[in-house]
Motif scaffolding. Sequence first.
Motif, PDB file in Angstrom:
ATOM      1  N   ALA A  78       3.884 -19.971  -4.941  1.00 18.50           N
ATOM      2  CA  ALA A  78       2.738 -19.261  -4.344  1.00 18.50           C
ATOM      3  C   ALA A  78       3.171 -18.436  -3.133  1.00 18.50           C
ATOM      4  N   TYR A  79       2.505 -17.305  -2.956  1.00 20.53           N
ATOM      5  CA  TYR A  79       2.790 -16.401  -1.839  1.00 20.53           C
ATOM      6  C   TYR A  79       1.477 -16.023  -1.167  1.00 20.53           C
ATOM      7  N   GLU A  80       1.546 -15.868   0.141  1.00 19.42           N
ATOM      8  CA  GLU A  80       0.387 -15.372   0.894  1.00 19.42           C
ATOM      9  C   GLU A  80       0.486 -13.841   0.871  1.00 19.42           C
ATOM     10  N   ILE A  81      -0.530 -13.194   0.324  1.00 20.51           N
ATOM     11  CA  ILE A  81      -0.446 -11.724   0.249  1.00 20.51           C
ATOM     12  C   ILE A  81      -0.787 -11.102   1.606  1.00 20.51           C
ATOM     13  N   LYS A  82       0.058 -10.155   2.021  1.00 27.05           N
ATOM     14  CA  LYS A  82      -0.212  -9.448   3.286  1.00 27.05           C
ATOM     15  C   LYS A  82      -0.728  -8.042   3.018  1.00 27.05           C
ATOM     16  N   ASP A  83      -0.301  -7.491   1.891  1.00 26.22           N
ATOM     17  CA  ASP A  83      -0.758  -6.144   1.535  1.00 26.22           C
ATOM     18  C   ASP A  83      -0.485  -5.915   0.044  1.00 26.22           C
ATOM     19  N   LEU A  84      -1.161  -4.924  -0.530  1.00 26.36           N
ATOM     20  CA  LEU A  84      -0.932  -4.575  -1.936  1.00 26.36           C
ATOM     21  C   LEU A  84      -0.889  -3.058  -2.047  1.00 26.36           C
ATOM     22  N   VAL A  85       0.025  -2.557  -2.857  1.00 29.81           N
ATOM     23  CA  VAL A  85       0.132  -1.102  -3.039  1.00 29.81           C
ATOM     24  C   VAL A  85       0.165  -0.816  -4.537  1.00 29.81           C
ATOM     25  N   GLU A  86      -0.660   0.131  -4.972  1.00 31.66           N
ATOM     26  CA  GLU A  86      -0.690   0.466  -6.398  1.00 31.66           C
ATOM     27  C   GLU A  86       0.425   1.458  -6.733  1.00 31.66           C
ATOM     28  N   LYS A  87       1.300   1.054  -7.638  1.00 35.01           N
ATOM     29  CA  LYS A  87       2.359   1.901  -8.189  1.00 35.01           C
ATOM     30  C   LYS A  87       3.173   2.691  -7.156  1.00 35.01           C
ATOM     31  N   PRO A  88       3.786   2.000  -6.206  1.00 30.76           N
ATOM     32  CA  PRO A  88       4.606   2.714  -5.211  1.00 30.76           C
ATOM     33  C   PRO A  88       5.940   3.157  -5.802  1.00 30.76           C
ATOM     34  N   SER A  89       6.579   4.139  -5.179  1.00 31.53           N
ATOM     35  CA  SER A  89       7.925   4.537  -5.612  1.00 31.53           C
ATOM     36  C   SER A  89       8.872   3.402  -5.201  1.00 31.53           C
ATOM     37  N   PRO A  90      10.038   3.294  -5.860  1.00 29.48           N
ATOM     38  CA  PRO A  90      10.961   2.205  -5.520  1.00 29.48           C
ATOM     39  C   PRO A  90      11.292   2.166  -4.030  1.00 29.48           C
ATOM     40  N   SER A  91      11.416   3.334  -3.398  1.00 25.52           N
ATOM     41  CA  SER A  91      11.799   3.305  -1.978  1.00 25.52           C
ATOM     42  C   SER A  91      10.640   2.864  -1.084  1.00 25.52           C
ATOM     43  N   GLU A  92       9.420   3.040  -1.551  1.00 24.90           N
ATOM     44  CA  GLU A  92       8.266   2.654  -0.719  1.00 24.90           C
ATOM     45  C   GLU A  92       7.734   1.261  -1.023  1.00 24.90           C
ATOM     46  N   ALA A  93       8.208   0.662  -2.118  1.00 23.31           N
ATOM     47  CA  ALA A  93       7.665  -0.645  -2.528  1.00 23.31           C
ATOM     48  C   ALA A  93       8.001  -1.722  -1.500  1.00 23.31           C
ATOM     49  N   PRO A  94       6.985  -2.467  -1.061  1.00 25.46           N
ATOM     50  CA  PRO A  94       7.235  -3.483  -0.033  1.00 25.46           C
ATOM     51  C   PRO A  94       7.993  -4.709  -0.555  1.00 25.46           C
ATOM     52  N   SER A  95       8.079  -4.861  -1.890  1.00 21.30           N
ATOM     53  CA  SER A  95       8.845  -5.961  -2.494  1.00 21.30           C
ATOM     54  C   SER A  95       9.044  -5.592  -3.961  1.00 21.30           C
ATOM     55  N   THR A  96       9.583  -6.529  -4.731  1.00 22.81           N
ATOM     56  CA  THR A  96       9.676  -6.275  -6.177  1.00 22.81           C
ATOM     57  C   THR A  96       8.781  -7.259  -6.930  1.00 22.81           C
ATOM     58  N   LEU A  97       7.804  -7.818  -6.226  1.00 22.46           N
ATOM     59  CA  LEU A  97       6.850  -8.715  -6.910  1.00 22.46           C
ATOM     60  C   LEU A  97       5.677  -7.886  -7.419  1.00 22.46           C
ATOM     61  N   ALA A  98       5.580  -7.816  -8.743  1.00 20.54           N
ATOM     62  CA  ALA A  98       4.583  -6.943  -9.371  1.00 20.54           C
ATOM     63  C   ALA A  98       3.371  -7.738  -9.849  1.00 20.54           C
ATOM     64  N   ILE A  99       2.202  -7.118  -9.739  1.00 15.71           N
ATOM     65  CA  ILE A  99       0.967  -7.728 -10.235  1.00 15.71           C
ATOM     66  C   ILE A  99       0.964  -7.654 -11.762  1.00 15.71           C
ATOM     67  N   ILE A 100       0.715  -8.797 -12.389  1.00 18.73           N
ATOM     68  CA  ILE A 100       0.641  -8.873 -13.850  1.00 18.73           C
ATOM     69  C   ILE A 100      -0.828  -9.115 -14.215  1.00 18.73           C
ATOM     70  N   GLY A 101      -1.199  -8.802 -15.435  1.00 15.09           N
ATOM     71  CA  GLY A 101      -2.630  -8.764 -15.779  1.00 15.09           C
ATOM     72  C   GLY A 101      -3.394 -10.072 -15.854  1.00 15.09           C
ATOM     73  N   ARG A 102      -3.351 -10.875 -14.834  1.00 13.98           N
ATOM     74  CA  ARG A 102      -4.163 -12.096 -14.747  1.00 13.98           C
ATOM     75  C   ARG A 102      -4.640 -12.242 -13.309  1.00 13.98           C
TER      76      ARG A 102
END
Length: 289
Positions: A181-205
């Motif tokens: 489990a992770y505490e979410i601090k922020d979410l970004v829709e479809k960022p470029s690789p250089s702007e992505a805050p992590s590599t943890l992606a939202i999956i459809g659930r």
Amino acid sequence: MRIEKVVFPAAGMGTRFLPATKAQPKEMLPLIDKPIIQYGVEEALKSGIENIIIVTGRGKNAIEDHFDVSFELERFLEEKGKMRELQEIRNISDLVNVAYIRQKEPMGLGHAVLVAKNLVGDEPFAVLLADDIIESKVPCLKQLILTHRKYGCSVIAVERVERKRTRDYGIIDCGKIGDGAYEIKDLVEKPSPSEAPSTLAIIGRYILTPAIFRNLENTALDKRGELQLTNGLRRLLKEERIIALEFEGRRYDAGNKLEYLKATVELALNRKDLAKDFWRYLRSLALRK
Ligand code: G1P
């Protein structure tokens, strides 16, 4: 609070699978012998949710007929003594309670969820994107429900992806709290690789609290004129905590051609009735190369 309802957004145009999706929704494309959406519905059932809300666009009839009782077909199978097939088609129509609502324009995932507002009511609920097919010991949605019970807030499934893939997903910024489990601090829709805050992606659930509806109503449309669920969640985060769960299981993305092919092959190899002969066939292909 028990999670009683699950929303299936199914109003997309399915352009990646044209012409197969010209006259039927992509959720009805088969993976082996079941339409894509049935995998998700079965996962919901195994997770203890029987009330299914399908947000449809075009091709509503095919989905509706699929989850409805077909007297002619049942009588035909009965007369032919095809009892296994009869049981198979009865199972699905007997077990689920399906409500349909139409999303008049395809205005994004957030909009599809908002369309289900009145059917969901004032209670936490699940969202399942049928394109993401997940095989796991404990159904993925059930894993989310257990996490929701533990933390009492919205929970989102996440998976690590290659950095070059961040543009295909909502990506979270987070801090680890344990047990996947992770505490979410922020979410970004479809960022470029250089702007992505992590590599943890939202999956459809998703398990969402009803506060998401008000937040979606107050979320601006994006540049493409779509209401993104990720942006609604970003607003919700200002009011409530949101937990991400790195679920256990194998995900297949039936939303694009190559992944759909891989899903077909791997799911077939997991099927007792097909695995042996199919392996033999695949090996013979490798020999021919
Ligand atoms: C949607 C969401 C995205 C999420 C993805 C998971 O995108 O907007 O945040 O990562 O589903 O499958 P879509 O695939 O509909 O473009």
